[in-house]
Design a protein around this motif. Structure first.
Motif, short mmCIF file in Angstrom:
data_model
loop_
_atom_site.label_atom_id
_atom_site.label_comp_id
_atom_site.label_asym_id
_atom_site.label_seq_id
_atom_site.Cartn_x
_atom_site.Cartn_y
_atom_site.Cartn_z
N GLY A 62 0.81 -1.21 0.00
CA GLY A 62 0.00 0.00 0.00
C GLY A 62 0.84 1.26 0.00
O GLY A 62 0.50 2.25 -0.65
N TYR A 63 1.96 1.23 0.73
CA TYR A 63 2.85 2.39 0.76
C TYR A 63 3.41 2.69 -0.64
O TYR A 63 3.57 3.84 -1.03
N LYS A 64 3.72 1.63 -1.38
CA LYS A 64 4.25 1.83 -2.72
C LYS A 64 3.21 2.49 -3.63
O LYS A 64 3.52 3.41 -4.39
N VAL A 65 1.97 2.02 -3.52
CA VAL A 65 0.89 2.61 -4.34
C VAL A 65 0.59 4.03 -3.86
O VAL A 65 0.33 4.93 -4.66
N LEU A 66 0.66 4.24 -2.55
CA LEU A 66 0.40 5.57 -1.98
C LEU A 66 1.40 6.59 -2.51
O LEU A 66 1.03 7.72 -2.86
N ARG A 67 2.65 6.21 -2.56
CA ARG A 67 3.67 7.12 -3.08
C ARG A 67 3.37 7.49 -4.53
O ARG A 67 3.44 8.66 -4.91
N TYR A 68 3.02 6.48 -5.33
CA TYR A 68 2.67 6.74 -6.73
C TYR A 68 1.44 7.64 -6.81
O TYR A 68 1.37 8.56 -7.63
N ALA A 69 0.47 7.40 -5.93
CA ALA A 69 -0.77 8.19 -5.93
C ALA A 69 -0.48 9.66 -5.63
O ALA A 69 -1.07 10.56 -6.24
N ARG A 70 0.41 9.92 -4.69
CA ARG A 70 0.73 11.31 -4.36
C ARG A 70 1.45 12.00 -5.52
O ARG A 70 1.21 13.18 -5.80
N GLN A 71 2.33 11.28 -6.16
CA GLN A 71 3.01 11.86 -7.31
C GLN A 71 2.02 12.18 -8.43
O GLN A 71 2.08 13.25 -9.03
N MET A 72 1.12 11.26 -8.69
CA MET A 72 0.11 11.49 -9.72
C MET A 72 -0.81 12.64 -9.35
O MET A 72 -1.21 13.45 -10.21
N SER A 73 -1.14 12.75 -8.07
CA SER A 73 -2.02 13.83 -7.61
C SER A 73 -1.36 15.19 -7.81
O SER A 73 -2.00 16.16 -8.24
N LEU A 74 -0.07 15.27 -7.52
CA LEU A 74 0.67 16.52 -7.69
C LEU A 74 0.72 16.90 -9.17
O LEU A 74 0.44 18.05 -9.54
N LEU A 75 1.08 15.94 -10.03
CA LEU A 75 1.18 16.24 -11.45
C LEU A 75 -0.19 16.57 -12.04
O LEU A 75 -0.31 17.46 -12.90
N SER A 76 -1.23 15.89 -11.58
CA SER A 76 -2.59 16.16 -12.07
C SER A 76 -3.03 17.57 -11.70
O SER A 76 -3.63 18.28 -12.51
N ALA A 77 -2.72 17.98 -10.47
CA ALA A 77 -3.10 19.32 -10.03
C ALA A 77 -2.36 20.39 -10.83
O ALA A 77 -2.93 21.43 -11.19
N GLU A 78 -1.10 20.13 -11.13
CA GLU A 78 -0.33 21.10 -11.92
C GLU A 78 -0.88 21.20 -13.34
O GLU A 78 -0.98 22.29 -13.91
N PHE A 79 -1.26 20.06 -13.90
CA PHE A 79 -1.82 20.07 -15.24
C PHE A 79 -3.15 20.82 -15.27
O PHE A 79 -3.43 21.60 -16.18
N ALA A 80 -3.97 20.59 -14.24
CA ALA A 80 -5.25 21.31 -14.15
C ALA A 80 -5.02 22.81 -14.04
O ALA A 80 -5.77 23.61 -14.61
N ARG A 81 -3.97 23.18 -13.31
CA ARG A 81 -3.64 24.61 -13.18
C ARG A 81 -3.28 25.20 -14.54
O ARG A 81 -3.67 26.32 -14.87
N GLU A 82 -2.53 24.44 -15.35
CA GLU A 82 -2.15 24.93 -16.68
C GLU A 82 -3.37 25.13 -17.57
O GLU A 82 -3.38 25.99 -18.45
N LEU A 83 -4.40 24.33 -17.34
CA LEU A 83 -5.63 24.46 -18.12
C LEU A 83 -6.59 25.48 -17.52
O LEU A 83 -7.74 25.58 -17.92
N ALA A 84 -6.09 26.22 -16.53
CA ALA A 84 -6.87 27.28 -15.87
C ALA A 84 -8.02 26.71 -15.04
O ALA A 84 -8.98 27.42 -14.75
N ALA A 85 -7.93 25.45 -14.67
CA ALA A 85 -8.95 24.88 -13.80
C ALA A 85 -8.71 25.37 -12.38
O ALA A 85 -7.58 25.62 -11.97
N ASP A 86 -9.78 25.50 -11.63
CA ASP A 86 -9.70 26.03 -10.27
C ASP A 86 -9.38 24.89 -9.30
O ASP A 86 -10.24 24.42 -8.55
N LYS A 87 -8.14 24.41 -9.36
CA LYS A 87 -7.74 23.32 -8.49
C LYS A 87 -6.46 23.73 -7.75
O LYS A 87 -5.40 23.86 -8.36
N PRO A 88 -6.54 23.95 -6.42
CA PRO A 88 -5.35 24.37 -5.67
C PRO A 88 -4.32 23.26 -5.61
O PRO A 88 -4.66 22.06 -5.68
N LEU A 89 -3.07 23.64 -5.47
CA LEU A 89 -1.98 22.68 -5.34
C LEU A 89 -1.74 22.42 -3.86
O LEU A 89 -2.00 23.27 -3.01
#
Length: 294
Positions: A62-89
């Protein structure tokens, strides 16, 4: 392997909230839906990812998947920011107590200039913080370990110098000649039971195997630790950067000091936010007066 992003976000919510019920409130779905998503993720991974306790505890897988999940969450939020979506980092950092109390103030000032950013600082010992990075709890950590974890990079920050110091009352009562033998008999203040600095210093000046014969006090707060030494509870290893403000403390001997090297370890992901925070921390540390690391 394709993993449903919604399932990863649910795993994050459960671990951060501590329970399936609380995660359901944060996600705006029913506890049953939360359970179904985690079961589907576990089936996909072929392993149990969390222990259904309170609070929920990830398994090793679970820790291994959790680490991957946090990385994906960070990158997803940054991508949403680039698209001007209202998603805080959001980002979590592991920092040792003495760094927080000394050279970290400029870091806070620069983090405050990043719009819509939520920051979580987890206070951790510089010798134990890598576990937070390994398990995915934080994206970066200040540590005394130079060797990077798998999937991470390590950068030099500088060495924090600690000096053996005490109040004038303690020096007058116990340290007339400032000898190693006197130091061993002097009451001692340590941060907590995992803090090796004072014991290492005593062994260095008095010989291997030397142990304190006086009282030993444990004060697990950086600022209160200094206050305890100022108040005359005993001698302790004080960060050199804190000494100018600690007017009620004197260094005991010019040669009684120890350097603790500090490094920044962070995930290797193509994150503009993590790259920016990396630069902020490295610059602040090197401008603070930390000693250079060879």
């Amino acid at each position: 392997m394709n993993i449903d992003v919604e399932h990863l976000e649910t795993l994050l919510a459960i671990v951060d909230a501590g329970s399936f019920d609380d995660a359901s409130i944060d996600l705006g779905i029913t506890p049953s839906a939360v359970s179904q998503r985690i079961k589907a993720l576990e089936n996909r991974m072929g392993a149990i990812l969390v222990v259904r306790s309170r609070p929920v505890v990830p398994t090793e897988q679970g820790y291994k998947v959790l680490r991957y999940a946090r990385q994906m969450s960070l990158l997803s939020a940054e991508f949403a920011r680039e698209l001007a979506a209202d998603k805080p980092l959001s980002i979590a950092l592991g920092v040792n107590s003495d760094s927080l109390s000394t050279w970290f103030s400029p870091v806070f000032e620069q983090l405050a200039e990043i719009d819509d950013l939520s920051v979580e600082i987890l206070r951790t010992d510089e010798n134990r913080g890598l576990e937070l990075l390994r398990t995915g709890r934080v994206s970066a950590v200040v540590t005394a370990t130079p060797e990077p974890l798998q999937g991470c990079i390590s950068k030099k920050l500088g060495a924090m110098r600690y000096r053996a110091a005490a109040s004038p009352r303690i020096i007058k009562r116990y340290l007339h000649h400032k000898t190693p033998e006197e130091l061993a008999k002097t009451p001692m203040v340590v941060f907590d039971r995992e803090d090796p600095l004072q014991y290492d210093m005593l062994e260095r000046v008095a010989g291997a195997g030397s142990r304190p014969s006086g009282a030993v006090h444990h004060i697990p707060d950086s600022l209160k630790y200094v206050s305890a030494v100022e108040a005359g509870m005993g001698w302790g290893m004080i960060p050199e950067l804190q000494l100018p403000q600690a007017t009620g403390i004197q260094t005991i001997h010019d040669q009684w000091f120890a350097d603790v090297p500090l490094y920044l370890q962070r995930w290797v992901v193509d994150s503009s936010l993590l790259n920016k925070i990396d630069g902020i921390l490295v610059t602040a540390a090197r401008r603070s007066g930390l000693h250079l690391i060879a």
